[in-house]
Write a protein that holds these residues in place. Structure first.
Motif, PDB file in Angstrom:
ATOM      1  N   GLU A 110       0.816  -1.212   0.000  1.00  8.90           N
ATOM      2  CA  GLU A 110       0.000   0.000   0.000  1.00  8.90           C
ATOM      3  C   GLU A 110       0.849   1.262   0.000  1.00  8.90           C
ATOM      4  N   SER A 111       2.054   1.196   0.524  1.00  6.50           N
ATOM      5  CA  SER A 111       2.894   2.394   0.594  1.00  6.50           C
ATOM      6  C   SER A 111       3.376   2.841  -0.785  1.00  6.50           C
ATOM      7  N   LYS A 112       3.264   1.960  -1.778  1.00  7.14           N
ATOM      8  CA  LYS A 112       3.768   2.291  -3.111  1.00  7.14           C
ATOM      9  C   LYS A 112       2.664   2.445  -4.157  1.00  7.14           C
ATOM     10  N   VAL A 113       1.411   2.387  -3.726  1.00  2.15           N
ATOM     11  CA  VAL A 113       0.300   2.548  -4.674  1.00  2.15           C
ATOM     12  C   VAL A 113       0.281   3.990  -5.174  1.00  2.15           C
ATOM     13  N   PRO A 114       0.370   4.211  -6.490  1.00  2.43           N
ATOM     14  CA  PRO A 114       0.384   5.586  -7.010  1.00  2.43           C
ATOM     15  C   PRO A 114      -0.967   6.283  -6.828  1.00  2.43           C
ATOM     16  N   LYS A 115      -0.919   7.602  -6.648  1.00  4.00           N
ATOM     17  CA  LYS A 115      -2.142   8.364  -6.419  1.00  4.00           C
ATOM     18  C   LYS A 115      -3.101   8.277  -7.606  1.00  4.00           C
ATOM     19  N   GLU A 116      -2.537   8.140  -8.806  1.00  2.22           N
ATOM     20  CA  GLU A 116      -3.404   8.119  -9.996  1.00  2.22           C
ATOM     21  C   GLU A 116      -4.166   6.806 -10.167  1.00  2.22           C
ATOM     22  N   GLY A 168      -6.751   5.484  -9.014  1.00  2.00           N
ATOM     23  CA  GLY A 168      -8.010   5.674  -8.303  1.00  2.00           C
ATOM     24  C   GLY A 168      -9.020   4.587  -8.608  1.00  2.00           C
ATOM     25  N   THR A 204     -10.093   3.797 -12.297  1.00  2.00           N
ATOM     26  CA  THR A 204      -9.093   3.417 -13.297  1.00  2.00           C
ATOM     27  C   THR A 204      -8.952   1.898 -13.370  1.00  2.00           C
ATOM     28  N   GLY A 244      -6.759   0.833 -10.567  1.00  2.00           N
ATOM     29  CA  GLY A 244      -7.487   0.903  -9.305  1.00  2.00           C
ATOM     30  C   GLY A 244      -8.401  -0.289  -9.107  1.00  2.00           C
TER      31      GLY A 244
END
Length: 368
Positions: free
Chosen positions: A177-183, A185, A188, A191
Motif C-alpha cells: 500500500e505504501s507504493k500505490v500511485p495516487k493516480e 483511483g 481506473t 485501481g
C-alpha cells in the motif's frame, strides 16, 4: 490462394502472414488450436476485421474493459441488436452510447488481439478461403499484416518477462500500500485491479472480473510489479500427473458413454493439453462439447432459467470456487436469466452454462 491450409508447425504464422500480404490476399484466414477458433478477414493483404470464440475478444467485452461501456448498457445494446439485426458497433453509435471513432479504434484493437494471440501458438492448423470478407465498410479498420507481425515479435519478448514475474494465473497478489500511485483511483483499470487483489482474488479471477484479455492484464500487472506496487504470492504446489493422453482419451470415451458429459469434457480437455496436435483428442473434445452443450442449452435456455443466489455476498467471498464459478455466482442476482449471463460474461457459452449447473448442484443458486 484457394485451398491454402496447413499446420503452424510446418508454416509459422509469421511466414504465412508475409505470404498473404505480399499476395495482397482477400478472404478469410481461419486458425484453430484445440477448441479455440479465430478468423481474420483480409482485404488487399490487410486485416479489416476478425471473429473469435474467445469472449474476451468480443467487441462488447473490450469496450467494458476500456471503460467505454458497462454490463447493463451492453445488455440493452444486445436487445436492440436482436430487434434491428444491425451490427453491435453500429447499434452502440446509433443510440449514442459510444462514439463512432471509439468503436472503430476498439475494433482495430479487437482485430489485432485476435491475430496477435495466434502468433504465440506453438501448435494449431489454418485454412484460407479467398471468398471476399463479409460486411466490410468504411467504419472498419485496415491493419497491414506486417504491422501485426512486428508487434507479435515485441509481445513474445514481453511475455517472457511477464511469465518471469507471474508464472501462474492461479496465484493471488500481495499489494504494498505504501507504493500505490495516487493516480490509481477507483475508476481506473489499475485501481480496479488493485481492489480485486486486496480482496484476495487470483490473477485469473481478476482477468475475468475486469473483462481483460491476457496480454492487457499481464501488461498492467507487470507495470505495477516493476513499481513495487504488487507481487505474486507463492502458490501451493501439487505433483504432476503421469497419465498419458491416450489413457485420458479412453477414460473420456467411457465417461461420455456413461452419460457423464461434464466429466468427459474435463478429461478430454486435459488430453488435448498433453497432446495439442492430436486429431483424436480434438475430435473427441468437440464431440463431448456438442453433447454437453445440447443438454445444457435444453435445460437452461429453453426457456432461459433465472438463477437466484442462496448465499450472501459475504459467504461468496469465503467459498472455495474457481475463478469462473466465483465470477458467475456474483452475477446471479435473481434478475438476470441465464441467456443474459451468456451475453454479458467474458466466458464462452458452454463455460457459463456449465458453471450455472455446478452452482445449482452445489446448492448455491436455485433455478427459477
Amino acid at each position: 490462394m484457394r485451398g491454402l491450409m496447413g499446420s503452424f508447425a510446418v508454416l509459422p504464422l509469421q511466414d504465412l502472414a508475409d505470404l498473404l500480404q505480399r499476395r495482397k490476399a482477400s478472404g478469410t484466414l481461419t486458425c484453430e488450436r484445440g477448441t479455440v477458433r479465430k478468423s481474420v478477414f483480409l482485404s488487399g493483404g490487410a486485416a479489416v476485421g476478425a471473429s473469435s470464440n474467445d469472449p474476451r475478444e468480443y467487441l462488447g467485452q473490450l469496450l467494458i474493459n476500456f471503460g467505454h461501456l458497462d454490463a447493463e448498457q451492453l445488455g440493452k445494446a444486445f436487445r436492440t441488436q436482436e430487434e434491428t439485426k444491425i451490427r453491435l458497433g453500429k447499434v452502440l453509435t446509433m443510440v449514442g452510447l459510444v462514439p463512432a471513432e471509439t468503436v472503430k479504434d476498439v475494433l482495430a484493437i479487437k482485430t489485432r488481439e485476435t491475430l496477435l494471440d495466434v502468433f504465440l501458438w506453438d501448435a494449431g492448423v489454418f485454412s484460407f478461403d479467398d471468398t471476399p470478407p463479409p460486411d466490410v465498410d468504411d467504419s472498419d479498420p485496415s491493419i497491414p499484416l506486417a504491422d501485426v507481425a512486428r508487434e507479435a515479435e515485441f509481445r513474445t519478448t514481453a511475455w517472457n518477462a511477464f511469465r518471469g514475474e507471474f508464472p501462474t494465473g492461479a496465484a493471488p497478489l500481495v499489494v504494498d500500500e505504501s507504493k500505490v500511485p495516487k493516480e490509481a483511483g477507483p475508476g481506473t483499470v489499475d485501481g480496479r485491479l488493485l481492489a480485486l487483489a486486496r480482496d484476495g482474488k487470483t490473477i485469473d479471477e481478476i482477468g475475468i472480473a475486469i473483462h481483460a484479455t491476457d496480454f492487457h492484464l499481464y501488461q498492467r500487472l507487470y507495470a505495477l510489479a516493476r513499481q513495487g506496487v504488487l507481487r505474486a504470492a507463492t502458490p501451493e504446489r501439487t505433483g504432476p500427473e503421469s497419465v498419458a493422453a491416450s489413457d485420458l482419451l479412453d477414460r473420456a470415451r467411457a465417461l461420455l458413454a456413461d452419460g457423464r458429459a461434464g466429466d468427459a469434457r474435463t478429461v478430454a480437455a486435459r488430453a488435448l493439453e498433453l497432446a495439442p496436435s492430436s486429431g483424436a483428442a480434438r475430435s473427441l473434445l468437440a464431440e463431448v462439447e456438442r453433447a454437453l452443450g445440447a443438454s445444457l442449452r435444453k435445460e437452461l435456455l429453453e426457456p432461459p432459467r433465472v438463477p437466484r443466489p442462496r448465499v450472501s455476498a459475504d459467504e461468496i467471498a469465503r467459498l472455495s470456487l474457481s475463478a469462473r464459478d466465483r465470477y458467475l455466482l456474483s452475477r446471479c442476482d435473481g434478475t438476470r436469466n441465464v441467456l443474459a449471463l451468456v451475453r454479458l460474461a467474458p466466458l464462452a457459452e458452454l463455460e457459463v452454462l456449465g458453471a450455472v449447473r455446478r452452482l445449482a448442484d452445489a446448492g448455491l443458486v436455485e433455478l427459477g
